[in-house]
Design an enzyme around this catalytic site. Structure first.
Site, PDB file in Angstrom:
ATOM      1  N   THR A  85     -17.671 -16.256   3.271  1.00 38.48           N
ATOM      2  CA  THR A  85     -17.333 -15.124   2.380  1.00 38.48           C
ATOM      3  C   THR A  85     -16.930 -15.684   1.015  1.00 38.48           C
ATOM      4  O   THR A  85     -16.794 -16.899   0.836  1.00 38.48           O
ATOM      5  CB  THR A  85     -16.140 -14.301   2.928  1.00 38.48           C
ATOM      6  OG1 THR A  85     -14.978 -15.133   2.910  1.00 38.48           O
ATOM      7  CG2 THR A  85     -16.389 -13.787   4.338  1.00 38.48           C
ATOM      8  N   TYR A 120      -1.847 -20.585   0.808  1.00 36.16           N
ATOM      9  CA  TYR A 120      -2.629 -19.771   1.761  1.00 36.16           C
ATOM     10  C   TYR A 120      -2.202 -20.022   3.204  1.00 36.16           C
ATOM     11  O   TYR A 120      -1.941 -19.069   3.957  1.00 36.16           O
ATOM     12  CB  TYR A 120      -4.125 -20.057   1.603  1.00 36.16           C
ATOM     13  CG  TYR A 120      -4.991 -19.212   2.519  1.00 36.16           C
ATOM     14  CD1 TYR A 120      -5.250 -17.875   2.223  1.00 36.16           C
ATOM     15  CD2 TYR A 120      -5.535 -19.744   3.685  1.00 36.16           C
ATOM     16  CE1 TYR A 120      -6.032 -17.086   3.065  1.00 36.16           C
ATOM     17  CE2 TYR A 120      -6.320 -18.968   4.534  1.00 36.16           C
ATOM     18  CZ  TYR A 120      -6.566 -17.639   4.218  1.00 36.16           C
ATOM     19  OH  TYR A 120      -7.336 -16.864   5.058  1.00 36.16           O
ATOM     20  N   ASN A 127      -6.310  -6.248   6.019  1.00 38.94           N
ATOM     21  CA  ASN A 127      -7.314  -7.307   5.885  1.00 38.94           C
ATOM     22  C   ASN A 127      -7.282  -7.984   4.512  1.00 38.94           C
ATOM     23  O   ASN A 127      -7.604  -9.162   4.396  1.00 38.94           O
ATOM     24  CB  ASN A 127      -8.701  -6.693   6.134  1.00 38.94           C
ATOM     25  CG  ASN A 127      -9.826  -7.586   5.689  1.00 38.94           C
ATOM     26  OD1 ASN A 127     -10.221  -8.505   6.402  1.00 38.94           O
ATOM     27  ND2 ASN A 127     -10.350  -7.339   4.484  1.00 38.94           N
ATOM     28  N   ASP A 138      -4.441  -1.051  -4.304  1.00 42.15           N
ATOM     29  CA  ASP A 138      -4.098  -2.428  -4.651  1.00 42.15           C
ATOM     30  C   ASP A 138      -2.859  -2.762  -3.828  1.00 42.15           C
ATOM     31  O   ASP A 138      -1.790  -2.163  -4.051  1.00 42.15           O
ATOM     32  CB  ASP A 138      -3.803  -2.540  -6.152  1.00 42.15           C
ATOM     33  CG  ASP A 138      -3.459  -3.970  -6.561  1.00 42.15           C
ATOM     34  OD1 ASP A 138      -3.014  -4.766  -5.696  1.00 42.15           O
ATOM     35  OD2 ASP A 138      -3.617  -4.298  -7.746  1.00 42.15           O
ATOM     36  N   LYS A 160      -0.210 -17.249   5.954  1.00 39.16           N
ATOM     37  CA  LYS A 160      -0.678 -16.738   7.249  1.00 39.16           C
ATOM     38  C   LYS A 160       0.353 -17.037   8.358  1.00 39.16           C
ATOM     39  O   LYS A 160       0.477 -16.269   9.313  1.00 39.16           O
ATOM     40  CB  LYS A 160      -2.054 -17.319   7.589  1.00 39.16           C
ATOM     41  CG  LYS A 160      -3.161 -16.855   6.629  1.00 39.16           C
ATOM     42  CD  LYS A 160      -3.319 -15.336   6.590  1.00 39.16           C
ATOM     43  CE  LYS A 160      -4.504 -14.888   5.743  1.00 39.16           C
ATOM     44  NZ  LYS A 160      -4.678 -13.422   5.709  1.00 39.16           N
TER      45      LYS A 160
HETATM   46  P1  NAP Z   1     -13.032 -11.908   0.834  1.00 35.84           P
HETATM   47  O1  NAP Z   1     -14.501 -11.796   1.031  1.00 35.84           O
HETATM   48  O2  NAP Z   1     -12.522 -12.686  -0.328  1.00 35.84           O
HETATM   49  O3  NAP Z   1     -12.437 -10.418   0.777  1.00 35.84           O
HETATM   50  C1  NAP Z   1     -11.091 -10.215   0.510  1.00 35.84           C
HETATM   51  C2  NAP Z   1     -10.882  -8.734   0.268  1.00 35.84           C
HETATM   52  O4  NAP Z   1      -9.503  -8.535  -0.068  1.00 35.84           O
HETATM   53  C3  NAP Z   1     -11.712  -8.187  -0.900  1.00 35.84           C
HETATM   54  O5  NAP Z   1     -12.132  -6.871  -0.609  1.00 35.84           O
HETATM   55  C4  NAP Z   1     -10.699  -8.171  -2.036  1.00 35.84           C
HETATM   56  O6  NAP Z   1     -10.988  -7.205  -3.038  1.00 35.84           O
HETATM   57  C5  NAP Z   1      -9.470  -7.757  -1.249  1.00 35.84           C
HETATM   58  N1  NAP Z   1      -8.243  -7.947  -2.008  1.00 35.84           N
HETATM   59  C6  NAP Z   1      -7.720  -9.078  -2.504  1.00 35.84           C
HETATM   60  N2  NAP Z   1      -6.593  -8.810  -3.174  1.00 35.84           N
HETATM   61  C7  NAP Z   1      -6.394  -7.466  -3.091  1.00 35.84           C
HETATM   62  C8  NAP Z   1      -5.412  -6.589  -3.566  1.00 35.84           C
HETATM   63  N3  NAP Z   1      -4.384  -7.006  -4.308  1.00 35.84           N
HETATM   64  N4  NAP Z   1      -5.507  -5.265  -3.254  1.00 35.84           N
HETATM   65  C9  NAP Z   1      -6.542  -4.827  -2.515  1.00 35.84           C
HETATM   66  N5  NAP Z   1      -7.532  -5.605  -2.047  1.00 35.84           N
HETATM   67  C10 NAP Z   1      -7.444  -6.924  -2.348  1.00 35.84           C
HETATM   68  O7  NAP Z   1     -12.291 -12.523   2.096  1.00 35.84           O
HETATM   69  P2  NAP Z   1     -12.656 -12.506   3.669  1.00 35.84           P
HETATM   70  O8  NAP Z   1     -13.089 -13.857   4.018  1.00 35.84           O
HETATM   71  O9  NAP Z   1     -13.485 -11.336   3.995  1.00 35.84           O
HETATM   72  O10 NAP Z   1     -11.200 -12.336   4.276  1.00 35.84           O
HETATM   73  C11 NAP Z   1     -10.764 -11.176   4.974  1.00 35.84           C
HETATM   74  C12 NAP Z   1      -9.519 -11.523   5.764  1.00 35.84           C
HETATM   75  O11 NAP Z   1      -9.839 -12.497   6.770  1.00 35.84           O
HETATM   76  C13 NAP Z   1      -8.400 -12.136   4.922  1.00 35.84           C
HETATM   77  O12 NAP Z   1      -7.154 -11.693   5.403  1.00 35.84           O
HETATM   78  C14 NAP Z   1      -8.555 -13.626   5.192  1.00 35.84           C
HETATM   79  O13 NAP Z   1      -7.370 -14.345   4.964  1.00 35.84           O
HETATM   80  C15 NAP Z   1      -8.959 -13.607   6.656  1.00 35.84           C
HETATM   81  N6  NAP Z   1      -9.648 -14.827   7.110  1.00 35.84           N
HETATM   82  C16 NAP Z   1     -10.869 -15.163   6.602  1.00 35.84           C
HETATM   83  C17 NAP Z   1     -11.499 -16.304   7.076  1.00 35.84           C
HETATM   84  C18 NAP Z   1     -12.850 -16.732   6.593  1.00 35.84           C
HETATM   85  O14 NAP Z   1     -13.365 -17.755   7.080  1.00 35.84           O
HETATM   86  N7  NAP Z   1     -13.489 -16.016   5.663  1.00 35.84           N
HETATM   87  C19 NAP Z   1     -10.894 -17.103   8.062  1.00 35.84           C
HETATM   88  C20 NAP Z   1      -9.643 -16.732   8.540  1.00 35.84           C
HETATM   89  C21 NAP Z   1      -9.043 -15.579   8.067  1.00 35.84           C
HETATM   90  P3  NAP Z   1     -11.664  -7.604  -4.463  1.00 35.84           P
HETATM   91  O15 NAP Z   1     -13.155  -7.572  -4.250  1.00 35.84           O
HETATM   92  O16 NAP Z   1     -11.164  -6.534  -5.373  1.00 35.84           O
HETATM   93  O17 NAP Z   1     -11.167  -8.977  -4.837  1.00 35.84           O
END
Ligand code: NAP
Length: 246
Positions: free
Chosen positions: A204, A169, A92, A65, A173
């Site tokens: 996602t 958010y 990530n 965590d 970043k």
């Molecule tokens: P996601 O599907 O919501 O996945 C987020 C991950 O972070 C999940 O595994 C979640 O675990 C974990 N997490 C959250 N809080 C946590 C904590 N306290 N300790 C450990 N793990 C934790 O998001 P995603 O879209 O894949 O995003 C991945 C990265 O890409 C992030 O940094 C996001 O800001 C960045 N990003 C995403 C996008 C996009 O379009 N999706 C665009 C730009 C940047 P749980 O399952 O336990 O909640």
């Protein structure tokens, strides 16, 4: 007993149980690396490790965590005991904090949670494993940021000017981008390359699957930055096509 006698690269991906993090783990695993699946929930972590292993990835679970000091310390101890070092850290894990983040009305608890996870979480985990990265021959840190955090792209004329205003958010970043530069500065003579990545708008849970790109497409830039050569860039911001403006 240190089991990593075969010289294979060891990586840790935080928040790797789903979304882009899961696909980063798959992408690094496809290179033949040993990949730690950092995840806070035991069941979700075990499920991800099982399905990654079914895809041929040498994945192992790392309870983590990122908001918890003891958890980050325990994750570092697990890696130290098992491998004696860490080659690549992909920060990530992140939360969006919901999309009601207008600066004038935002709940401060939301701001705290988002910063605690997306910024302090990165510093906490990085510092916990830094001694292990220092023992690697080719250490790399990849911070998963977002183009929305770029001052240039969030301002009036930028690509993200049309997004709703956010005091949580988006600034998290921006803060992470600066933290990336500061780590690169401090670690400039260590061989540890530290860069920020934007995966693009991927569908996602983070955005209720609104993005047109796949999580696997979002993972590409992280794999690129995890595999930079020794003379590669540090303290910079990229998407898969090249450098992004701060
Ligand atoms: P996601 O599907 O919501 O996945 C987020 C991950 O972070 C999940 O595994 C979640 O675990 C974990 N997490 C959250 N809080 C946590 C904590 N306290 N300790 C450990 N793990 C934790 O998001 P995603 O879209 O894949 O995003 C991945 C990265 O890409 C992030 O940094 C996001 O800001 C960045 N990003 C995403 C996008 C996009 O379009 N999706 C665009 C730009 C940047 P749980 O399952 O336990 O909640």
């Amino acid at each position: 007993m240190n089991e990593n006698t075969n010289g294979r690269t060891v990586a840790l991906v935080t928040g790797a149980n789903k979304g882009i993090g899961y696909e980063i783990a798959a992408g690094l695993g496809a290179l033949g690396w040993q990949v730690g699946v950092g995840a806070r929930d035991g069941q979700r972590r075990d499920d991800a490790v099982r399905t990654l292993r079914a895809r041929g990835v040498d994945a192992f679970g790392v309870p983590l965590d990122v908001t918890d000091d003891e958890s980050a310390k325990a994750a570092a101890e697990l890696l130290a005991e098992r491998f004696g070092r860490l080659d690549v850290l992909v920060n990530n894990a992140a939360v969006a904090g919901g999309w009601e983040q207008q600066p004038s009305t935002v709940d401060l608890a939301t701001v705290r949670l988002v910063l605690e996870t997306n910024v302090l979480g990165v510093i906490r985990v990085t510092n916990a494993v830094l001694p292990l990265l220092r023992r690697s021959a080719a250490p790399r840190i990849v911070n998963m940021s977002s183009g929305v955090g770029s001052f240039a792209l969030q301002s009036d004329t930028g690509d993200y000017a049309g997004l709703p205003a956010s005091a949580a958010y988006v600034p998290s970043k921006t803060f992470l981008n600066s933290v990336t530069v500061q780590y690169a500065k401090e670690l400039s003579d260590t061989g540890i390359l530290v860069n920020a990545a934007c995966p693009g708008h991927c569908g996602t849970d983070l955005n209720n699957h609104s993005g047109p790109r796949t999580p696997a497409q979002g993972a590409v830039v992280a794999v690129q930055l995890a595999t930079l050569p020794a003379d590669g860039p540090t303290g910079q911001f990229f998407n898969e096509d090249g450098p992004l403006p701060w």
